[in-house]
Design a protein around this motif. Structure first.
Motif: not given
Length: 416
Positions: A289-291, A380-382, A385-387
């Motif tokens: 959310h923040a990113a 959405r899972w990606r 989990r994404a950096d």
């Protein structure tokens, strides 16, 4: 006539446009947009056979879990202080129905507070929020209002929808002191409390400043994106005032929803015990959310908008006042016209500020970035989990489309 909720109406409108093949950037609805953790889904499946009504206030298991959840977050709570409902929204309605007196709202405020107040026959008194953050009325303005008005309820949202900010501790304390002085009940909607971007809790809950007359509501629609499961809970104060209020709320509940769905209460009991997998999932959600909302904030400020930096959740509340002259030349003279121009001319769906009790002539609107994480569960899972979720092509494309729409909207109109 009761009108369709603005948030639900914009969601249905935008989904219908997408289904019709239109290219739409859905920034109008505050659905958290994340997949369900396997462990939480398993808790729901395991409880599928629980088809009895159960106690109106909630199952003993769910109420004990919620009491522990509040206690671990600094608000010592017993199970007898907790009531469950089919989402926090019905609980807010029941509380407004049970509490006496008119309602003071921060302006802007989430759309349903005013609508629900009207449904139960209460007058709404809007008080602008401070410049720093939304969710609480400006204390000085509130003090002036309370010298002339005699309301019964003060609604606070910490963290805030629609501004995506966290009220300053000194403002929360000041408005709670005013509430105590004037005999107000405080209704503290803290459903975004788990989504403060830096991982720290919000400033002290209003219930810590005014423990005897503050009700706290929450749910799992935002922290765990379980909006469709309809899980809400509320904490009333210990003591006679809270007991009387709880009796009133359960009375309303008994005539409207009877009891929250038993399987979802079982899932809530699992979640509210704070298992490590759930805490890790919520932490990942905060980071995502923040990113994304910070990237959207940069797009608006680069286009010339004024906008409070986001601090929690997935909302922004841009103000295009610096661009008023150019927008006026295009016939855009208020938030409704601005939202219409963004949607009809640029395919960007937002909610106008007037839906949140803001001045209709202001050029402010709410943006929700939480439906940009992907069209499929795999995407959405990606994202979760994404950096670097901003590097994912569907999120990068959405942000590019937002920047292009803002550039086109704010460009000087073509000469005839």
């Amino acid at each position: 006539m009761v009108r369709h909720s603005a948030t639900l109406a914009i969601d249905e409108t935008l989904r219908a446009r997408k289904a019709a093949g239109q290219r739409v950037l859905h920034l109008g609805f505050g659905e958290a947009g994340l997949p369900v953790p396997d462990e939480v889904a398993a808790a729901l499946r395991d409880a599928a056979g629980r088809n009895g009504y159960g106690p109106v206030a909630g199952s003993p298991e769910a109420r004990r879990a919620a009491a522990g959840w509040f206690t671990r977050r600094g608000l010592p709570t017993s199970a007898g202080q907790v009531v469950f409902g089919p989402g926090s929204k019905p609980l807010l309605y029941a509380l407004l129905a049970a509490l006496p007196g008119d309602v003071v709202l921060p302006a802007p405020a989430w759309v349903s507070y005013a609508a629900q107040s009207a449904l139960v026959g209460k007058r709404v008194i809007g008080v602008p929020v401070p410049p720093e953050a939304g969710g609480v009325p400006d204390p000085e303005r509130l003090a002036r209002v309370l010298r002339e008005e005699r309301p019964g309820v003060l609604v606070l949202t910490v963290p805030d929808n629609p501004t995506g900010t966290v009220a300053r501790a000194e403002h929360v304390r000041a408005v709670c002191e005013l509430a105590e002085r004037h005999g107000l009940a405080v209704l503290a909607d803290e459903i975004y409390g788990e989504l403060v971007h830096d991982g720290t809790p919000p400033p002290v809950s209003p219930a810590a400043w005014l423990p005897a007359r503050t009700v706290v509501t929450g749910g799992l629609s935002k922290s765990l994106a379980l909006g469709g499961w309809r899980i809400g809970f509320a904490r009333v104060p210990a003591g006679p005032w809270g007991e009387e209020l709880l009796a009133g709320v359960t009375g309303v509940a008994s005539e409207i929803w009877s009891s929250a769905a038993a399987p979802t209460q079982a899932a809530a009991a699992y979640v509210l015990d704070d298992p490590p997998a759930v805490l890790a999932h919520v932490a990942a959600a905060r980071r995502l959310h923040a990113a994304v909302v910070r990237a959207a904030h940069a797009a608006f400020t680069e286009a010339g908008a004024l906008c409070r930096p986001p601090e929690a959740g997935f909302y922004l509340y841009p103000d295009l006042a610096p661009l008023r002259a150019g927008l006026a030349a295009r016939g855009v003279d208020g938030s409704a016209a601005l939202a219409a121009a963004l949607l009809d001319e640029h395919g960007v769906g937002v909610l106008p500020g007037e839906a949140f009790g803001d001045e209709p002539g202001a050029l402010r609107f709410r943006v929700a970035t939480s439906l940009l994480y992907g069209e499929t569960e795999a995407e959405r899972w990606r994202a979760l989990r994404a950096d670097d979720p901003l590097a994912l092509p569907w999120i990068a494309d959405a942000l590019d489309r937002l920047r292009a729409a803002l550039a086109a909207l704010t460009a000087p109109p073509a000469r005839p």
